[in-house]
Design a protein around this motif. Structure first.
Motif, short mmCIF file in Angstrom:
data_model
loop_
_atom_site.label_atom_id
_atom_site.label_comp_id
_atom_site.label_asym_id
_atom_site.label_seq_id
_atom_site.Cartn_x
_atom_site.Cartn_y
_atom_site.Cartn_z
N PRO A 4 0.83 -1.21 0.00
CA PRO A 4 0.00 0.00 0.00
C PRO A 4 0.85 1.25 0.00
CG PRO A 4 0.15 -0.87 2.21
CD PRO A 4 0.87 -1.86 1.33
N ARG A 5 0.26 2.35 -0.45
CA ARG A 5 0.94 3.64 -0.38
C ARG A 5 0.91 4.20 1.04
NH1 ARG A 5 2.02 5.96 -5.30
NH2 ARG A 5 1.16 4.86 -7.11
N GLU A 6 -0.10 3.81 1.79
CA GLU A 6 -0.24 4.33 3.15
C GLU A 6 -0.58 3.19 4.10
OE1 GLU A 6 -3.11 7.41 3.29
OE2 GLU A 6 -2.01 8.76 1.96
N VAL A 7 0.01 3.24 5.29
CA VAL A 7 -0.27 2.29 6.36
C VAL A 7 -0.66 3.08 7.59
CG1 VAL A 7 0.70 0.53 7.89
CG2 VAL A 7 1.28 0.53 5.46
N ALA A 8 -1.77 2.70 8.21
CA ALA A 8 -2.21 3.37 9.44
C ALA A 8 -1.43 2.82 10.62
CB ALA A 8 -3.70 3.17 9.65
N ARG A 9 -0.51 3.62 11.14
CA ARG A 9 0.36 3.21 12.24
C ARG A 9 -0.41 3.22 13.56
NH1 ARG A 9 4.74 0.45 14.07
NH2 ARG A 9 5.78 1.51 15.78
N SER A 36 -5.84 -1.28 4.36
CA SER A 36 -7.19 -1.60 3.93
C SER A 36 -7.13 -2.52 2.72
CB SER A 36 -7.96 -0.32 3.58
OG SER A 36 -9.24 -0.62 3.08
N VAL A 37 -7.85 -3.64 2.79
CA VAL A 37 -7.95 -4.59 1.69
C VAL A 37 -9.42 -4.88 1.45
CG1 VAL A 37 -7.35 -6.88 0.83
CG2 VAL A 37 -5.74 -5.64 2.27
N ARG A 38 -9.94 -4.39 0.32
CA ARG A 38 -11.35 -4.60 -0.01
C ARG A 38 -12.25 -4.23 1.15
NH1 ARG A 38 -8.65 -8.62 -2.76
NH2 ARG A 38 -8.83 -10.15 -1.12
N ASP A 39 -12.03 -3.03 1.70
CA ASP A 39 -12.85 -2.47 2.77
C ASP A 39 -12.75 -3.23 4.07
OD1 ASP A 39 -13.80 -0.45 1.07
OD2 ASP A 39 -15.37 -1.76 0.30
N ARG A 40 -11.68 -3.99 4.25
CA ARG A 40 -11.42 -4.66 5.51
C ARG A 40 -10.01 -4.30 5.97
NH1 ARG A 40 -14.98 -9.07 6.52
NH2 ARG A 40 -16.50 -9.35 4.82
N LEU A 41 -9.72 -4.52 7.24
CA LEU A 41 -8.43 -4.13 7.81
C LEU A 41 -7.52 -5.34 7.93
CD1 LEU A 41 -9.59 -1.68 10.60
CD2 LEU A 41 -8.80 -1.15 8.29
N LEU A 42 -6.28 -5.17 7.51
CA LEU A 42 -5.28 -6.24 7.55
C LEU A 42 -4.09 -5.78 8.39
CD1 LEU A 42 -4.27 -9.01 6.37
CD2 LEU A 42 -3.10 -7.64 4.64
N PRO A 43 -3.77 -6.46 9.51
CA PRO A 43 -2.56 -6.13 10.27
C PRO A 43 -1.32 -6.40 9.42
CG PRO A 43 -4.04 -7.54 11.54
CD PRO A 43 -4.55 -7.54 10.13
N ALA A 68 7.63 1.89 0.79
CA ALA A 68 6.94 0.64 0.53
C ALA A 68 6.60 0.42 -0.94
CB ALA A 68 5.66 0.56 1.36
N LEU A 69 6.74 1.44 -1.76
CA LEU A 69 6.36 1.30 -3.16
C LEU A 69 7.23 0.25 -3.84
CD1 LEU A 69 5.77 5.01 -4.17
CD2 LEU A 69 4.08 3.28 -3.59
N VAL A 104 -11.40 -13.74 -17.22
CA VAL A 104 -10.64 -12.57 -16.79
C VAL A 104 -11.17 -12.15 -15.43
CG1 VAL A 104 -12.19 -10.96 -17.97
CG2 VAL A 104 -9.85 -10.25 -17.44
N ALA A 105 -10.25 -11.74 -14.56
CA ALA A 105 -10.62 -11.24 -13.23
C ALA A 105 -10.48 -9.73 -13.22
CB ALA A 105 -9.72 -11.85 -12.16
N THR A 106 -11.49 -9.05 -12.70
CA THR A 106 -11.48 -7.59 -12.59
C THR A 106 -11.46 -7.25 -11.11
OG1 THR A 106 -13.90 -7.56 -12.73
CG2 THR A 106 -12.68 -7.26 -14.77
N LEU A 107 -10.37 -6.62 -10.67
CA LEU A 107 -10.17 -6.34 -9.25
C LEU A 107 -9.88 -4.87 -9.02
CD1 LEU A 107 -7.78 -9.33 -8.39
CD2 LEU A 107 -10.25 -9.26 -8.06
N GLU A 108 -10.07 -4.46 -7.78
CA GLU A 108 -9.62 -3.15 -7.31
C GLU A 108 -8.59 -3.42 -6.21
OE1 GLU A 108 -10.38 -0.14 -8.30
OE2 GLU A 108 -12.00 -0.56 -9.71
N THR A 109 -7.33 -3.09 -6.45
CA THR A 109 -6.26 -3.33 -5.50
C THR A 109 -5.54 -2.04 -5.19
OG1 THR A 109 -5.94 -5.58 -6.35
CG2 THR A 109 -4.15 -4.64 -5.05
#
Length: 546
Positions: free
Chosen positions: A227-232, A245-252, A279-280, A512-517
């Motif tokens: 991600p471009r941003e991580v909530a510390r 944030s991953v698909r509107d959920r939170l990932l540690p 992180a890029l 084909v898979a269409t995703l938002e990442t």
């Protein structure tokens, strides 16, 4: 984006048109002024980002992600037999039309506007107008003046007869000679057990600060762009980077550099916490939880390969080191390449413990298999039906194969033995644990540009994706690709049939898979494993495409 609503062309007119007037969208392509019936136009948009789809006609520029659909985009000038490929300008637009139930984009130089005309103001086509084939034309608008196109005829000429393909895959699971359908819980280890390979463990290998680590593939949910941003999180330790944030959920998120004290961890850890530019270009390996445990993301530098090793090739951590706290996150040491490479195998369970330390103060817990406790509105969310794919990169696009079809992913060899009289897309063979493996150059197979850098074909830096199955009728091939993106779990509702642009493409790329990442659109072209294993049929298919 400029949207144009579709209306019946024969409907009543407004804005000065007569009761029986017809509506058209007009545009320019080079020196041509063209028109399309309003009823066939879904929208007019600015040129979107495109993903190239192989084995298509010359006029096909690529696939665009539009409202959850994978939309093929044609350069209209090329499709009409004119010189195409002109650079986009501020006036360039893509006109979306419906064709046989799917949207198709037509790239034009500029929009001219919307024109209404009475039927008696439309002249028939009597000869080639402007050098165009009359079969693709539906008349001449005197009030334009503009030439009316038949979009279905034009698109059919580009894509061929949509009926001449094997449609057995459709939008469902891809069933091949592997005898398995990629679906929930169908990972590499499960595929290996079904094929009788019980003692070999599949490992996803990644790099952090120049060192190699691995996790069992069965414990990896997916691999995502960093991600471009991580909530510390306040007052957390350096390796606990925060949440993404991953698909509107939170990932540690756990940082291995700081966790293991690698490469100036204090200074690098601060960069990871900020996650701005540091992180890029990296990846996040999402570790699959145990029952009732929340997933954890591990920030890594690069995903390297998927290895299959015998259990005897993975040694426990030496007792002298196992007593030290910094080694408690390791499950063992893998000996790859005949013992010349040592890969640290991480413990997914103990990484979960690190993630839980973040979740304690964020509302993220182990209550479900999602990224945060399920809410009524999205109950089922990521726990619903999904498929897992090994995703690799090729000529700037991403391709996927069902994870059960992939035996392993290896580094590309330094040398390849040529195979006389082989199809031109076969670069040669290599020996893998005593087995001769034919190598398919995916760029040649899919008619993609050769790799840059001046490297000989098949020898550029990249990976070999080994596809196949075991048993009496075992068949395996190695696919030469640019790089490994990782593992991706894709919800079933994000997978659909690939646009049909040619017979060869319909056989090799059916879905084909269409995703938002990370806030960006992502298209993954899903290949059919069975077609890649039938060399004779593959060669014949590609001959018909030329």
């Amino acid at each position: 984006m400029t949207a144009v609503a579709s209306k019946g062309a024969s409907g009543g007119a407004t804005d000065g048109g007569g009761v029986g007037s017809l509506a058209f969208v007009t545009m320019t392509v080079g020196d041509l002024r063209l028109a399309l019936p309003m009823s066939s136009v879904q929208a007019v948009i600015r040129p979107p980002e495109l993903v190239r789809i192989p084995l298509g006609p010359p006029g096909l520029e690529g696939l665009a992600h539009w409202h959850g659909d994978a939309v093929p985009v044609l350069d209209l000038a090329t499709a009409l037999g004119r010189e195409g490929g002109a650079p986009a300008t501020r006036e360039t637009r893509v006109v979306l039309v419906e064709h046989r139930g799917q949207p198709v984009g037509l790239r034009v130089d500029a929009m001219a506007g919307i024109l209404r005309s009475d039927p008696d103001r439309i002249d028939p086509v009597t000869a080639e107008d402007g050098g165009l084939d009359p079969a693709m034309l539906d008349g001449l608008l005197r009030d334009g003046p503009a030439t009316i196109l038949k979009p279905d005829v034009l698109i059919d000429r580009q894509f061929g007869d949509p009926g001449e393909s094997d449609r057995t895959a459709g939008a469902g699971g891809s069933v091949g000679s592997l005898g398995q359908v990629a679906g929930p819980g169908n990972d590499l280890s499960a595929g290996a057990k079904a094929a009788g390979v019980i003692d070999r463990l599949a490992l996803l290998v990644f790099e952090v600060a120049g060192q190699e680590f691995a996790l069992p593939v069965e414990r990896v949910r997916e691999v995502l762009p960093a991600p471009r941003e991580v909530a510390r999180m306040a007052r957390s330790r350096a390796h606990l980077l925060g949440v993404m944030s991953v698909r509107d959920r939170l990932l540690p998120l756990v940082g291995l550099r700081a966790l293991f004290g690698l490469d100036g961890a204090g200074e690098q850890g601060a960069g990871e916490q900020a996650a701005g530019g540091q992180a890029l270009g990296r990846r996040v390996v999402v570790v699959r939880p145990g029952q009732g445990q929340a997933p954890v993301g591990v920030l890594v530098d690069e995903v390297r390969e998927i290895l299959r090793l015998d259990a005897a090739q993975i040694d426990p951590v030496p007792p002298f080191l196992a007593r030290e706290a910094e080694f408690e996150d390791l499950d063992g040491i893998a000996r790859a390449d005949g013992g010349r490479r040592l890969v640290s195998v991480l413990s997914a369970g103990r990484l979960f413990r690190h993630g839980a330390a973040i979740g304690a103060g964020t509302g993220v817990d182990g209550g479900s298999d999602g990224m945060e406790p399920a809410r009524p509105a999205d109950a089922g969310g990521m726990a619903g039906r999904a498929e897992r794919f090994v995703v690799f990169s090729l000529a700037g696009a991403e391709y996927g194969l069902p994870v059960a079809a992939v035996r392993e992913v290896l580094r590309r060899p330094d040398s390849i033995t040529p195979l006389p009289n082989a199809p031109d897309f076969v670069s040669g063979v290599l020996t893998l644990r005593g087995e001769v493996l034919p190598l398919i150059d995916q760029r040649r197979l899919l008619h993609l540009p050769a790799a840059g850098g001046g490297a000989a074909p098949g020898l550029a830096r990249g990976r070999v994706v080994v596809v196949g199955h075991d048993g009496a009728d075992a068949a395996r091939v190695g696919l030469l690709v640019d790089g490994l993106s990782g593992l991706v779990t894709i919800p079933a509702e994000r997978i659909g049939p690939a646009p049909a642009v040619s017979a060869a493409q319909r056989r090799l790329i059916r879905r084909v898979a269409t995703l938002e990442t990370a806030g960006a659109a992502r298209l993954i072209l899903l290949m059919d494993a069975e077609s890649l294993l039938d060399m004779d049929r593959l060669a014949g298919l590609l001959v018909t495409h030329r």
